[in-house]
Design a protein around this motif. Sequence first.
Motif: not given
Length: 311
Positions: A186-192, A274-293
């Motif tokens: 988390a520190k390396k990515q700058g997220v809390e 089994n979350m598909d995180t590959a694209e998010l990791a590629k874009d360094k999307g470390y913080e985002f809006l999460f939506v699930l219904g």
Amino acid sequence: MRTAFVLCCSVALLATVGMASAQDWTKSKWGPNDEIGAANYMTPELVVKAASLIKTGKTYALGIPVDTKTPAYPPRTFKITIVQPGQAGIAGLGPNKATYNDDILDTWVGIGSQIDGLGHLGIEHVYYNGNKLADFADPTGLKKLGIEKVPPMVTRGVLLDMAAYYNTDVVKEGTAFNVKEIEEAAKKQGVEIRQGDVVIFHTGWLSLIGKDDKRYSAGEPGLGVEGANYLTGKGVVAVGADTWGLEVLPFETNNVFEVHQTLLAKNGTYILENMDTAELAKDKGYEFLFVLGQPRWRGGVQSMINPIAIR
């Protein structure tokens, strides 16, 4: 003699306190009737703050496609059948010759991308908030803790890129993520990590599907027990990963699925697998809006899901 008596009483008292403490997990801090656990952390204020994370409008599907070849925890299987009801031997329905396809699923729910509900894992037949198996589990559906009770999850999502942390494409099976690893990543990515978050680990493990299904199913890197206690202490709503079981395998001890017990039974914290995180990791999307219904199957234990990350 008196000293021995006092010592004996003290030991007995400590044992009693210890037993009571061990049972504290059976009582939810949200009250005896609570059925949604850590989802209570989500508030309208948190939703508004999470929505402000959207900067580009790019969306990421975190669910994976599922078919008969998708590896799953035994004996889970999946089958889909496509039919054209009432159309055999005719050009179509009505003068306009309408035709249509329908589908029938013959499947276990816990396959592919999924959410584990609070009625999934327990401790000696006791589940979240002290619910006993005999009192709420029925072959026709759970009488409590059903997946339909889970409210919409709209909150801040945090991705911890453990593959980047270990400088590898695929983190080795048996690698446990505990306090040190979580805090350093988390520190390396700058997220809390904050109360109300959904935390998801990227390990690269999902990339093994179709390439090395045997290795994919035999073990995995993942959350350790200490890490699970740390995250629940932070007040997260759910913890997920791009692995089939979230927690580290082989297990850290002889205990079986202890991380599941810690999250689900003891803390009411949901599990996303089994979350598909590959694209998010590629874009360094470390913080985002999460939506699930999730599909709201009444009395269901789990649901197949396709959460969305929005940046």
